[in-house]
Motif scaffolding. Sequence first.
Motif, PDB file in Angstrom:
ATOM      1  N   LYS A  39       0.574  -1.121  -0.321  1.00  0.00           N
ATOM      2  CA  LYS A  39      -0.199  -0.291   0.501  1.00  0.00           C
ATOM      3  C   LYS A  39       0.430   1.103  -0.009  1.00  0.00           C
ATOM      4  O   LYS A  39       0.858   2.366  -0.456  1.00  0.00           O
ATOM      5  CB  LYS A  39      -0.632  -0.252   1.035  1.00  0.00           C
ATOM      6  N   SER A  40       1.966   0.935   0.609  1.00  0.00           N
ATOM      7  CA  SER A  40       2.704   2.618   0.455  1.00  0.00           C
ATOM      8  C   SER A  40       4.364   2.056   1.346  1.00  0.00           C
ATOM      9  O   SER A  40       4.460   0.863   1.898  1.00  0.00           O
ATOM     10  CB  SER A  40       2.605   2.990   2.031  1.00  0.00           C
ATOM     11  N   MET A  41       5.288   2.634   0.779  1.00  0.00           N
ATOM     12  CA  MET A  41       6.406   2.698   1.078  1.00  0.00           C
ATOM     13  C   MET A  41       7.450   3.978   1.213  1.00  0.00           C
ATOM     14  O   MET A  41       7.685   5.421   0.902  1.00  0.00           O
ATOM     15  CB  MET A  41       7.280   1.397   0.117  1.00  0.00           C
ATOM     16  N   LYS A  42       7.214   4.197   3.017  1.00  0.00           N
ATOM     17  CA  LYS A  42       8.875   4.521   3.075  1.00  0.00           C
ATOM     18  C   LYS A  42       9.842   4.917   3.426  1.00  0.00           C
ATOM     19  O   LYS A  42       9.750   4.135   4.148  1.00  0.00           O
ATOM     20  CB  LYS A  42       7.969   5.271   4.809  1.00  0.00           C
ATOM     21  N   ILE A  43      10.788   5.709   2.271  1.00  0.00           N
ATOM     22  CA  ILE A  43      12.569   5.182   2.618  1.00  0.00           C
ATOM     23  C   ILE A  43      12.816   5.770   3.907  1.00  0.00           C
ATOM     24  O   ILE A  43      12.707   7.240   3.611  1.00  0.00           O
ATOM     25  CB  ILE A  43      12.697   5.176   1.157  1.00  0.00           C
ATOM     26  N   ILE A  44      13.599   5.425   4.969  1.00  0.00           N
ATOM     27  CA  ILE A  44      14.158   6.044   5.641  1.00  0.00           C
ATOM     28  C   ILE A  44      15.477   5.476   5.754  1.00  0.00           C
ATOM     29  O   ILE A  44      15.895   4.358   6.384  1.00  0.00           O
ATOM     30  CB  ILE A  44      14.020   5.494   7.165  1.00  0.00           C
ATOM     31  N   GLY A  45      16.923   6.066   5.129  1.00  0.00           N
ATOM     32  CA  GLY A  45      17.934   5.557   4.956  1.00  0.00           C
ATOM     33  C   GLY A  45      18.418   4.624   4.553  1.00  0.00           C
ATOM     34  O   GLY A  45      17.750   4.161   3.313  1.00  0.00           O
ATOM     35  N   SER A  46      18.916   4.092   4.387  1.00  0.00           N
ATOM     36  CA  SER A  46      19.137   2.912   4.355  1.00  0.00           C
ATOM     37  C   SER A  46      17.981   1.345   4.600  1.00  0.00           C
ATOM     38  O   SER A  46      18.238   0.145   3.527  1.00  0.00           O
ATOM     39  CB  SER A  46      20.526   2.100   4.652  1.00  0.00           C
ATOM     40  N   ALA A  47      17.072   2.090   4.906  1.00  0.00           N
ATOM     41  CA  ALA A  47      16.227   0.541   5.224  1.00  0.00           C
ATOM     42  C   ALA A  47      14.688   1.217   5.012  1.00  0.00           C
ATOM     43  O   ALA A  47      14.722   2.491   4.097  1.00  0.00           O
ATOM     44  CB  ALA A  47      15.309   0.444   6.764  1.00  0.00           C
ATOM     45  N   ALA A  48      13.315   1.059   4.861  1.00  0.00           N
ATOM     46  CA  ALA A  48      12.101   1.292   4.388  1.00  0.00           C
ATOM     47  C   ALA A  48      11.308   0.735   5.024  1.00  0.00           C
ATOM     48  O   ALA A  48      11.500  -0.438   5.643  1.00  0.00           O
ATOM     49  CB  ALA A  48      12.126   1.074   2.979  1.00  0.00           C
ATOM     50  N   GLU A  49       9.659   1.285   5.067  1.00  0.00           N
ATOM     51  CA  GLU A  49       8.839   0.904   5.680  1.00  0.00           C
ATOM     52  C   GLU A  49       7.864   0.416   5.017  1.00  0.00           C
ATOM     53  O   GLU A  49       7.553   0.956   3.843  1.00  0.00           O
ATOM     54  CB  GLU A  49       8.455   1.280   7.221  1.00  0.00           C
ATOM     55  N   LEU A  50       7.248  -0.696   4.590  1.00  0.00           N
ATOM     56  CA  LEU A  50       6.329  -1.280   3.584  1.00  0.00           C
ATOM     57  C   LEU A  50       5.338  -1.297   4.817  1.00  0.00           C
ATOM     58  O   LEU A  50       5.204  -1.953   5.512  1.00  0.00           O
ATOM     59  CB  LEU A  50       7.280  -2.208   3.443  1.00  0.00           C
ATOM     60  N   ILE A  51       3.830  -0.489   3.955  1.00  0.00           N
ATOM     61  CA  ILE A  51       2.762  -0.982   4.821  1.00  0.00           C
ATOM     62  C   ILE A  51       2.121  -1.947   3.826  1.00  0.00           C
ATOM     63  O   ILE A  51       1.859  -1.607   2.753  1.00  0.00           O
ATOM     64  CB  ILE A  51       2.383  -0.129   5.190  1.00  0.00           C
ATOM     65  N   THR A  52       1.699  -2.944   3.835  1.00  0.00           N
ATOM     66  CA  THR A  52       0.466  -3.997   2.920  1.00  0.00           C
ATOM     67  C   THR A  52      -0.911  -3.997   3.029  1.00  0.00           C
ATOM     68  O   THR A  52      -1.608  -3.161   4.220  1.00  0.00           O
ATOM     69  CB  THR A  52       0.865  -5.288   3.645  1.00  0.00           C
ATOM     70  N   HIS A  53      -1.755  -3.792   1.791  1.00  0.00           N
ATOM     71  CA  HIS A  53      -3.183  -4.326   1.945  1.00  0.00           C
ATOM     72  C   HIS A  53      -3.841  -4.914   3.167  1.00  0.00           C
ATOM     73  O   HIS A  53      -4.829  -4.075   3.339  1.00  0.00           O
ATOM     74  CB  HIS A  53      -3.545  -4.232   0.154  1.00  0.00           C
ATOM     75  N   CYS A  54      -3.067  -5.909   3.490  1.00  0.00           N
ATOM     76  CA  CYS A  54      -3.297  -6.079   4.714  1.00  0.00           C
ATOM     77  C   CYS A  54      -3.013  -6.050   6.673  1.00  0.00           C
ATOM     78  O   CYS A  54      -2.992  -6.096   7.224  1.00  0.00           O
ATOM     79  CB  CYS A  54      -3.114  -8.057   4.960  1.00  0.00           C
ATOM     80  N   ASN A  55      -2.637  -4.066   6.171  1.00  0.00           N
ATOM     81  CA  ASN A  55      -2.217  -3.454   7.522  1.00  0.00           C
ATOM     82  C   ASN A  55      -0.717  -4.370   7.799  1.00  0.00           C
ATOM     83  O   ASN A  55      -1.223  -4.096   9.069  1.00  0.00           O
ATOM     84  CB  ASN A  55      -2.860  -3.078   7.909  1.00  0.00           C
ATOM     85  N   GLU A  56      -0.679  -4.850   7.259  1.00  0.00           N
ATOM     86  CA  GLU A  56       0.927  -5.343   8.349  1.00  0.00           C
ATOM     87  C   GLU A  56       2.020  -4.807   7.634  1.00  0.00           C
ATOM     88  O   GLU A  56       2.264  -4.434   6.594  1.00  0.00           O
ATOM     89  CB  GLU A  56       1.590  -6.863   7.420  1.00  0.00           C
ATOM     90  N   LYS A  57       2.372  -4.759   9.059  1.00  0.00           N
ATOM     91  CA  LYS A  57       4.093  -3.788   8.903  1.00  0.00           C
ATOM     92  C   LYS A  57       5.792  -3.997   8.992  1.00  0.00           C
ATOM     93  O   LYS A  57       5.484  -5.273   9.058  1.00  0.00           O
ATOM     94  CB  LYS A  57       4.296  -2.946   9.933  1.00  0.00           C
ATOM     95  N   PHE A  58       6.260  -4.321   7.574  1.00  0.00           N
ATOM     96  CA  PHE A  58       7.923  -5.096   7.748  1.00  0.00           C
ATOM     97  C   PHE A  58       8.852  -3.735   7.712  1.00  0.00           C
ATOM     98  O   PHE A  58       8.771  -2.689   6.081  1.00  0.00           O
ATOM     99  CB  PHE A  58       7.846  -6.027   5.743  1.00  0.00           C
ATOM    100  N   TYR A  59       9.643  -4.327   7.864  1.00  0.00           N
ATOM    101  CA  TYR A  59      11.197  -3.139   7.425  1.00  0.00           C
ATOM    102  C   TYR A  59      11.856  -3.905   6.667  1.00  0.00           C
ATOM    103  O   TYR A  59      12.463  -4.639   7.225  1.00  0.00           O
ATOM    104  CB  TYR A  59      11.636  -2.760   9.317  1.00  0.00           C
ATOM    105  N   ILE A  60      12.290  -2.951   5.531  1.00  0.00           N
ATOM    106  CA  ILE A  60      13.601  -3.602   5.163  1.00  0.00           C
ATOM    107  C   ILE A  60      14.639  -2.800   5.218  1.00  0.00           C
ATOM    108  O   ILE A  60      14.635  -1.759   4.811  1.00  0.00           O
ATOM    109  CB  ILE A  60      12.531  -4.629   3.418  1.00  0.00           C
ATOM    110  N   GLN A  61      15.752  -3.648   4.681  1.00  0.00           N
ATOM    111  CA  GLN A  61      16.884  -3.235   4.525  1.00  0.00           C
ATOM    112  C   GLN A  61      17.917  -3.223   3.304  1.00  0.00           C
ATOM    113  O   GLN A  61      16.854  -3.806   1.964  1.00  0.00           O
ATOM    114  CB  GLN A  61      18.236  -4.598   5.111  1.00  0.00           C
TER     115      GLN A  61
END
Length: 107
Positions: A39-61
Motif C-alpha cells: 500500500k505504501s513505502m517510506k524510505i528511511i536512509g538505508s531501510a524502508a517501512e512497507l505497509i501492505t494492504h492487509c495493514n502489516e508492517k515490514f521493515y526492510i534493508q
Amino acid sequence: MVINSIKQKRYYRKNVDFFKLVAKLKLWPSRSGILHGIKSMKIIGSAAELITHCNEKFYIQNSKHSRAARCLRNKLFFHSCPTCKIPKWKLEKYSGTYVNQNYGSNL
C-alpha cells in the motif's frame, strides 16, 4: 470480436537498486512464502517501512542479495495473501517479468 492478447515479457536489470524494484513491482514476499501487495513505502536512509494492504508492517534493508530480493527475482512464493486481494492481472504481469543481468530497464 475476440482479440487474443500476447503476453508481453518485461525485463528489469538484476543489479538495480532494491528499493526501486520493490516500488515498481508493489509486491512483497513474506518469510512464510505469502505474496503481499504494498500500500505504501517510506524510505528511511538505508531501510524502508512497507505497509501492505492487509495493514502489516515490514521493515526492510536495502540489500540486493537478501532473501526477499532472491524471492522477487526468482518468483518464489506459495500463494498470495487473501486479505491483500492481489488482482489476477497483477500476478500474471509479475509472472511475465524477468530479471536479467545484462538486459532490461534500469528503472
